[in-house]
Design an enzyme around this catalytic site. Structure first.
Site, mmCIF file in Angstrom:
data_model
loop_
_atom_site.group_PDB
_atom_site.id
_atom_site.type_symbol
_atom_site.label_atom_id
_atom_site.label_comp_id
_atom_site.label_asym_id
_atom_site.label_seq_id
_atom_site.Cartn_x
_atom_site.Cartn_y
_atom_site.Cartn_z
ATOM 1 C CE LYS A 106 0.234 6.779 -10.131
ATOM 2 N NZ LYS A 106 0.823 6.755 -8.771
ATOM 3 C CE LYS B 32 -4.778 0.684 -11.146
ATOM 4 N NZ LYS B 32 -3.747 0.848 -10.771
ATOM 5 C CE LYS C 75 -3.527 4.301 -3.410
ATOM 6 N NZ LYS C 75 -3.358 4.765 -4.103
HETATM 7 P P1 TYM Z 1 -1.294 2.044 -4.611
HETATM 8 O O1 TYM Z 1 -0.927 2.206 -3.347
HETATM 9 O O2 TYM Z 1 -0.935 1.991 -6.343
HETATM 10 O O3 TYM Z 1 -2.375 0.890 -4.553
HETATM 11 C C1 TYM Z 1 -2.352 -0.017 -3.172
HETATM 12 C C2 TYM Z 1 -2.438 -1.457 -3.390
HETATM 13 O O4 TYM Z 1 -4.054 -1.822 -4.098
HETATM 14 C C3 TYM Z 1 -3.989 -2.954 -5.405
HETATM 15 N N1 TYM Z 1 -5.057 -2.456 -5.991
HETATM 16 C C4 TYM Z 1 -5.721 -3.272 -6.580
HETATM 17 N N2 TYM Z 1 -6.278 -4.344 -6.304
HETATM 18 C C5 TYM Z 1 -7.111 -4.579 -6.654
HETATM 19 N N3 TYM Z 1 -7.846 -4.282 -7.599
HETATM 20 C C6 TYM Z 1 -7.253 -2.732 -8.519
HETATM 21 N N4 TYM Z 1 -8.379 -1.633 -8.869
HETATM 22 C C7 TYM Z 1 -6.437 -1.934 -7.582
HETATM 23 N N5 TYM Z 1 -6.121 -1.062 -7.363
HETATM 24 C C8 TYM Z 1 -4.804 -1.208 -6.690
HETATM 25 C C9 TYM Z 1 -1.942 -2.643 -5.292
HETATM 26 O O5 TYM Z 1 -1.758 -3.293 -6.524
HETATM 27 C C10 TYM Z 1 -1.076 -2.481 -4.192
HETATM 28 O O6 TYM Z 1 -0.935 -3.692 -3.820
HETATM 29 N N6 TYM Z 1 3.845 0.790 -5.236
HETATM 30 C C11 TYM Z 1 2.491 0.634 -4.460
HETATM 31 C C12 TYM Z 1 2.908 1.419 -3.838
HETATM 32 C C13 TYM Z 1 3.913 0.184 -3.143
HETATM 33 C C14 TYM Z 1 4.302 -0.738 -2.363
HETATM 34 C C15 TYM Z 1 5.316 -1.328 -1.923
HETATM 35 C C16 TYM Z 1 3.850 -1.924 -2.631
HETATM 36 C C17 TYM Z 1 4.693 0.640 -2.730
HETATM 37 N N7 TYM Z 1 5.954 0.084 -2.007
HETATM 38 C C18 TYM Z 1 6.248 -2.001 -1.766
HETATM 39 C C19 TYM Z 1 3.965 -3.439 -1.475
HETATM 40 C C20 TYM Z 1 5.206 -3.064 -1.338
HETATM 41 C C21 TYM Z 1 1.554 1.279 -5.331
HETATM 42 O O7 TYM Z 1 1.461 1.971 -6.053
HETATM 43 O O8 TYM Z 1 0.477 0.826 -4.862
#
Ligand code: TYM
Length: 340
Positions: free
Chosen positions: A119, A201, A204
């Site tokens: 990032k 990857k 979003k």
């Molecule tokens: P974030 O918002 O980037 O993504 C949310 C969830 O989606 C999964 N993910 C994917 N899985 C498979 N293929 C992909 N291309 C892909 N892109 C995203 C991520 O692994 C995630 O599970 N830091 C976290 C958010 C967070 C969180 C937490 C998660 C904050 N606090 C506590 C679990 C527990 C994040 O940036 O996810």
């Protein structure tokens, strides 16, 4: 479910940043497993808006997205009667515990985080301290609720490992305070790739909308995006296709959406033209997303219903979070208010 039954179930927790458009990668890597596991756990599902501001957001869009993402959690099948759903900033204990945990997290550990490096590269003009210490806030999200299991995609594995290290460090320095959580990373679909650039990857927040499938894309857009997805120059599906970044990614998506193993998908499509398979994948996506979008539209039309769920969720979350935070404050030596 009775309160007694709830007491005996382990806790599952996860969250998504309200940035960009909730995408198929998020569903396949994370949300799908939230839905599948919810019966056996007390689920806590958070819209993590405090994480989202580590990258600049437009205020009105962020506000709308928080509600939209929560509605999509519900549309995906999270039962609001049995789970806690809330917006992170409604529970101030996240920020409070994050501060404490920042003091138990080493810069050397944060320097190793690949999401930060990634990032920081993409937002060179805004490498802020929040982006850097983000993993401590994520650890707070998880540890506040004595979480057992955290279903996430593969890209969050490193953050989960750091959360475990922080929990163990704190427990060792004082006495057992936090449950040490386990990650749940699916065998299939833990890393869904971009449609146009399959070596990276699916994200979003990608600036190119053709790189991801939004859960709210209408059918004609879904069909077009799948048709245009980049594949190699071979034209027919073979068992080797699974190893190929472009077509392999599409085969994985098809497998997950249809509850099939990779081998079952290959035996279904071996010898078929890529274009034929893409047609079947687009059909599967439409069949899955059309009813999802209908449920979503219905929820969004009843804003009172949605905000009621989020208010109740936040108040249930605050109750649990307060207990952990006061334990932490006591252990580290903060004077309890009123006892001076
Ligand atoms: P974030 O918002 O980037 O993504 C949310 C969830 O989606 C999964 N993910 C994917 N899985 C498979 N293929 C992909 N291309 C892909 N892109 C995203 C991520 O692994 C995630 O599970 N830091 C976290 C958010 C967070 C969180 C937490 C998660 C904050 N606090 C506590 C679990 C527990 C994040 O940036 O996810």
């Amino acid at each position: 479910m009775s309160e007694a039954q709830k007491d005996t179930k382990p806790t599952l927790l996860s969250g998504i940043q309200p940035s960009g458009h909730l995408a198929l990668g998020n569903y396949v890597g994370a949300m799908r497993n939230w839905v599948n596991l919810q019966e056996d756990y007390n689920g806590i599902f958070i819209v993590v808006d405090m994480h989202a501001i580590t990258v600049r957001q437009k205020p009105a869009e962020l506000r709308n997205r928080c509600l939209s993402f929560a509605a999509q959690y519900l549309a995906a099948g999270i039962d609001p009667e049995e789970n806690i759903i809330f917006i992170q900033s409604h529970v101030p204990q996240h920020a409070e515990l994050a501060w404490v945990l920042n003091c138990y997290t080493y810069m050397g550990e944060l320097n190793r985080m690949t999401q930060f490096k990634d990032k920081a590269q993409r937002h060179e003009d805004n490498i802020n301290a929040g982006l850097y210490s983000y993993p401590a806030l994520m650890a707070a999200d998880i540890l506040l609720y004595q979480t057992d299991l955290v279903p996430v995609g593969a890209d969050q594995k490193q953050h989960l490992e750091l959360t475990r290290d922080i929990a163990n460090r704190f427990n060792k320095a004082y006495s057992p305070t936090f449950k040490v959580p386990e990650p749940f990373i699916p065998k299939s679909g833990a890393r869904i790739m971009s449609l146009q650039e399959p070596e990276k990857k699916m994200s979003k927040s990608d600036v190119n909308e053709n790189n991801y499938i939004s859960l709210l894309d209408p059918p004609d857009v879904l069909v077009r995006k799948v048709k245009r997805a980049v594949t190699d120059s071979a034209r027919e599906i073979t068992p080797d296709s699974l190893q190929n970044p472009g077509i392999g990614n599409l085969l994985t998506i098809y497998a997950v959406l249809n509850d099939l193993s990779a081998n079952e998908v290959i035996s279904q499509f071996e010898g078929h033209q890529y274009s034929q398979f893409k047609g079947a994948l687009a059909d599967s996506l439409v069949a899955f997303l059309e009813p999802f979008q209908q449920r979503y539209d219905k929820i969004m039309a009843e804003k009172g219903y949605l905000t009621g769920i989020l208010d109740q969720g936040a108040s249930q979350a605050r109750y649990i979070a307060r207990k952990t935070l006061s334990k932490v404050y006591r252990k580290i030596g903060f004077v309890a208010p009123g006892r001076v």
